[in-house]
Design a protein around this motif. Sequence first.
Motif, PDB file in Angstrom:
ATOM      1  N   MET A 142       0.820  -1.209   0.000  1.00 18.72           N
ATOM      2  CA  MET A 142       0.000   0.000   0.000  1.00 18.72           C
ATOM      3  C   MET A 142       0.857   1.264   0.000  1.00 18.72           C
ATOM      4  O   MET A 142       0.521   2.249  -0.663  1.00 18.72           O
ATOM      5  CB  MET A 142      -0.930  -0.009   1.215  1.00 18.72           C
ATOM      6  N   SER A 143       1.968   1.255   0.729  1.00 20.21           N
ATOM      7  CA  SER A 143       2.840   2.431   0.749  1.00 20.21           C
ATOM      8  C   SER A 143       3.411   2.730  -0.624  1.00 20.21           C
ATOM      9  O   SER A 143       3.622   3.887  -0.989  1.00 20.21           O
ATOM     10  CB  SER A 143       3.986   2.216   1.753  1.00 20.21           C
ATOM     11  N   ALA A 144       3.682   1.676  -1.389  1.00 21.39           N
ATOM     12  CA  ALA A 144       4.281   1.856  -2.710  1.00 21.39           C
ATOM     13  C   ALA A 144       3.251   2.162  -3.788  1.00 21.39           C
ATOM     14  O   ALA A 144       3.622   2.529  -4.905  1.00 21.39           O
ATOM     15  CB  ALA A 144       5.065   0.602  -3.099  1.00 21.39           C
ATOM     16  N   VAL A 145       1.964   2.026  -3.483  1.00 27.97           N
ATOM     17  CA  VAL A 145       0.923   2.300  -4.475  1.00 27.97           C
ATOM     18  C   VAL A 145       0.789   3.793  -4.740  1.00 27.97           C
ATOM     19  O   VAL A 145       0.699   4.234  -5.895  1.00 27.97           O
ATOM     20  CB  VAL A 145      -0.431   1.707  -4.025  1.00 27.97           C
ATOM     21  N   ALA A 146       0.777   4.609  -3.677  1.00 29.86           N
ATOM     22  CA  ALA A 146       0.520   6.048  -3.831  1.00 29.86           C
ATOM     23  C   ALA A 146       1.457   6.727  -4.830  1.00 29.86           C
ATOM     24  O   ALA A 146       0.988   7.484  -5.690  1.00 29.86           O
ATOM     25  CB  ALA A 146       0.582   6.741  -2.477  1.00 29.86           C
ATOM     26  N   PRO A 147       2.776   6.492  -4.808  1.00 25.64           N
ATOM     27  CA  PRO A 147       3.639   7.154  -5.794  1.00 25.64           C
ATOM     28  C   PRO A 147       3.367   6.719  -7.228  1.00 25.64           C
ATOM     29  O   PRO A 147       3.762   7.424  -8.167  1.00 25.64           O
ATOM     30  CB  PRO A 147       5.054   6.728  -5.365  1.00 25.64           C
ATOM     31  N   ASN A 148       2.692   5.586  -7.412  1.00 24.54           N
ATOM     32  CA  ASN A 148       2.369   5.113  -8.757  1.00 24.54           C
ATOM     33  C   ASN A 148       1.108   5.746  -9.329  1.00 24.54           C
ATOM     34  O   ASN A 148       0.875   5.694 -10.529  1.00 24.54           O
ATOM     35  CB  ASN A 148       2.204   3.592  -8.766  1.00 24.54           C
ATOM     36  N   ILE A 149       0.275   6.342  -8.485  1.00 26.42           N
ATOM     37  CA  ILE A 149      -0.988   6.893  -8.968  1.00 26.42           C
ATOM     38  C   ILE A 149      -1.084   8.407  -8.773  1.00 26.42           C
ATOM     39  O   ILE A 149      -2.076   9.014  -9.189  1.00 26.42           O
ATOM     40  CB  ILE A 149      -2.193   6.203  -8.280  1.00 26.42           C
ATOM     41  N   VAL A 150      -0.062   9.012  -8.140  1.00 24.52           N
ATOM     42  CA  VAL A 150      -0.070  10.450  -7.860  1.00 24.52           C
ATOM     43  C   VAL A 150       1.209  11.068  -8.420  1.00 24.52           C
ATOM     44  O   VAL A 150       2.296  10.520  -8.236  1.00 24.52           O
ATOM     45  CB  VAL A 150      -0.153  10.706  -6.340  1.00 24.52           C
ATOM     46  N   PRO A 151       1.125  12.228  -9.109  1.00 18.31           N
ATOM     47  CA  PRO A 151       2.338  12.898  -9.585  1.00 18.31           C
ATOM     48  C   PRO A 151       3.266  13.246  -8.421  1.00 18.31           C
ATOM     49  O   PRO A 151       2.797  13.529  -7.314  1.00 18.31           O
ATOM     50  CB  PRO A 151       1.801  14.171 -10.257  1.00 18.31           C
ATOM     51  N   PRO A 152       4.599  13.250  -8.653  1.00 18.99           N
ATOM     52  CA  PRO A 152       5.549  13.502  -7.563  1.00 18.99           C
ATOM     53  C   PRO A 152       5.289  14.793  -6.797  1.00 18.99           C
ATOM     54  O   PRO A 152       5.425  14.828  -5.567  1.00 18.99           O
ATOM     55  CB  PRO A 152       6.903  13.540  -8.287  1.00 18.99           C
ATOM     56  N   LYS A 153       4.909  15.861  -7.489  1.00 19.26           N
ATOM     57  CA  LYS A 153       4.728  17.135  -6.784  1.00 19.26           C
ATOM     58  C   LYS A 153       3.522  17.109  -5.842  1.00 19.26           C
ATOM     59  O   LYS A 153       3.430  17.934  -4.925  1.00 19.26           O
ATOM     60  CB  LYS A 153       4.607  18.280  -7.779  1.00 19.26           C
ATOM     61  N   LEU A 154       2.589  16.188  -6.085  1.00 19.38           N
ATOM     62  CA  LEU A 154       1.424  16.072  -5.208  1.00 19.38           C
ATOM     63  C   LEU A 154       1.613  15.012  -4.127  1.00 19.38           C
ATOM     64  O   LEU A 154       0.725  14.828  -3.281  1.00 19.38           O
ATOM     65  CB  LEU A 154       0.176  15.723  -6.034  1.00 19.38           C
ATOM     66  N   LEU A 155       2.755  14.327  -4.145  1.00 23.50           N
ATOM     67  CA  LEU A 155       2.932  13.208  -3.226  1.00 23.50           C
ATOM     68  C   LEU A 155       2.897  13.623  -1.753  1.00 23.50           C
ATOM     69  O   LEU A 155       2.243  12.934  -0.949  1.00 23.50           O
ATOM     70  CB  LEU A 155       4.231  12.465  -3.545  1.00 23.50           C
ATOM     71  N   PRO A 156       3.565  14.730  -1.330  1.00 26.39           N
ATOM     72  CA  PRO A 156       3.432  15.113   0.089  1.00 26.39           C
ATOM     73  C   PRO A 156       1.987  15.335   0.516  1.00 26.39           C
ATOM     74  O   PRO A 156       1.582  14.916   1.602  1.00 26.39           O
ATOM     75  CB  PRO A 156       4.262  16.404   0.174  1.00 26.39           C
ATOM     76  N   ARG A 157       1.191  15.971  -0.339  1.00 34.85           N
ATOM     77  CA  ARG A 157      -0.222  16.168   0.007  1.00 34.85           C
ATOM     78  C   ARG A 157      -0.965  14.837   0.027  1.00 34.85           C
ATOM     79  O   ARG A 157      -1.843  14.620   0.868  1.00 34.85           O
ATOM     80  CB  ARG A 157      -0.885  17.117  -0.990  1.00 34.85           C
TER      81      ARG A 157
END
Length: 439
Positions: A142-157
Motif C-alpha cells: 500500500m505504501s508503494a501504491v501512492a507514488p504510482n498513482i499520484v504525480p511527484p509534486k502532489l505526493l506530500p499532500r
Amino acid sequence: MSSEASSPPIEPATPLAIPDFRRYWAARFLAVFATMSMVVLIGYQAYDIARSDYGYSTSEGAFLLGLLGLAQFIPLLVLTPVAGWAADRFDRRVVAACANLTDCTIAVVLAVLTWSGGLNLPIVFGLAALHGTARVFVNPAMSAVAPNIVPPKLLPRAIAMSSIAWQVASVIGPAAGGFLFAESQWLPHAISAGMLVCSAALIRSIRPIRAEQDATPRHPVRQMIEGAQFTWRQKFLLGCITLDLFAVLLGGATAMLPVFARDILAVGPEGLGIMRGAPAIGASLVALWMAWRPLEHNVGPKMLWAVVVFGAATVVFGLSRNFALSIGALTLLGAADMVSVFIRSSLVQLNTPDRMRGRVSSISGLAISASNELGEMQSGLAAAVLGATGAVVFGGVGAIVVTAIWAVIFPQLRQAKTFAPEFLPDSTGAETTRKEALT
C-alpha cells in the motif's frame, strides 16, 4: 488539428481529483477502521480473559499484553524481506488485497468464537500472529501504491491525505468497536470482516500496478539484500527510520491502555476506545492542516522537536489520574507523532526509486512495527518491574533521550531544510551531496 487536441493534459490540482487515489483512500480508511478496532479489542479481550479466567494479577496481565505484541512482531521480523520483495515483484494491488482478506478471516474467527464463548488465550495469540503476517504484506504494498498513482509534486499532500484516512479511521474504529463491544461482543468483529472485504474490492479496482523491474534479473534473495543495503547506505533515511524505531519503542503507551482503562482510570471498554482514539484525533487535525499547508522548510529540526513533544506528552499521560487530562496528553502525543510520520514518509517515498519502493517501505514498516510491537513488549516487561505508571513515564523520558542522541550521531537530520534530498544516491547507493551530483 485543434489547439485543444494538441494541448498537454491538465495535471490535477489535488490528489482527490484522481479516481484511483480516491479508491486508494477509501480502501485504506476501511482497512484501518476494521483492523484497529479488531486489534484494540483483541488486547482488551486477552487482558480480560487473563484476569477473569486465568486469575492473573494486574502486573501479570500487563506482561501478557507485552507478549501479545511480541506475537504480532515475530512474523514481521521474519517475513519483512519477503514482503518487500513481493511488493516490488508482483502486482501491488493483489498483494494488498490478499493481506486484507487474511485479516477478514481473522475477524470472522473472532466474531464466531466470541459469540460462542470459545475464545481463549492460545487462540488469541495465534490470531495475533496471523494478523502480524497479514500486516507485513499489506504495508509495503500500500505504501508503494501512492507514488504510482499520484504525480511527484502532489505526493506530500497525498501522504498527508492518506494519513488523514489512517488517523480518522484510528479514531472511529477503536471508539466504535469499544461501544459496540459493550453492547454485543461479537458484533464489532463481524463489521470489521465486512469492511475488509470492501477494502480488498476497492484495491483491486485501482488500475494495475507493478513496480519497475531491474534491467538485469536477479535472484529474489539478492534483491532483498539490495533493499537493505540501499537503506543502510542512505544515512539520512536511516536516521529517520531508526529515530522512529527507538523513540516510539520506548515511548509507546498504547500497550498499557487496557491497564489504565480497567484498573487505574476505571473507565472500562468504552473509555479504552476513547483513549485509543485520542492520539488519532490529534494526528488527524495535524494531517488535515498539512494536507492544506504541507510542511516545506526546516523539516529535519521539526521532526526532532516533534519526537521530543511526543515523549513529554507520554510522561504526562503516565502520571495523570484525571481522564480528561489523560485524553489531552494522548491527543498531543498523536499530533506530535503525525508531524514525525509525515516528514519521514515523504522523505522515504521521494528519495527511493520506484523499483525499490516495496523493499525500502518494508524496512521502514518493520521499524514502525518494531517500535509498536517491541514497544508493547518493552512496556509489558517494564510494567512487571515498575508498574504501568512507571513503565509509561520511563518510556517517555527514554524517547526524549534517544532524540537528543540521534540529533548528534545523525547530523543530517538537523541539517535537512526541505524534502529535496540533501544527499542523492549514486549507482551503488552511496551518498553524494547535491552539489557534488550536479558537478
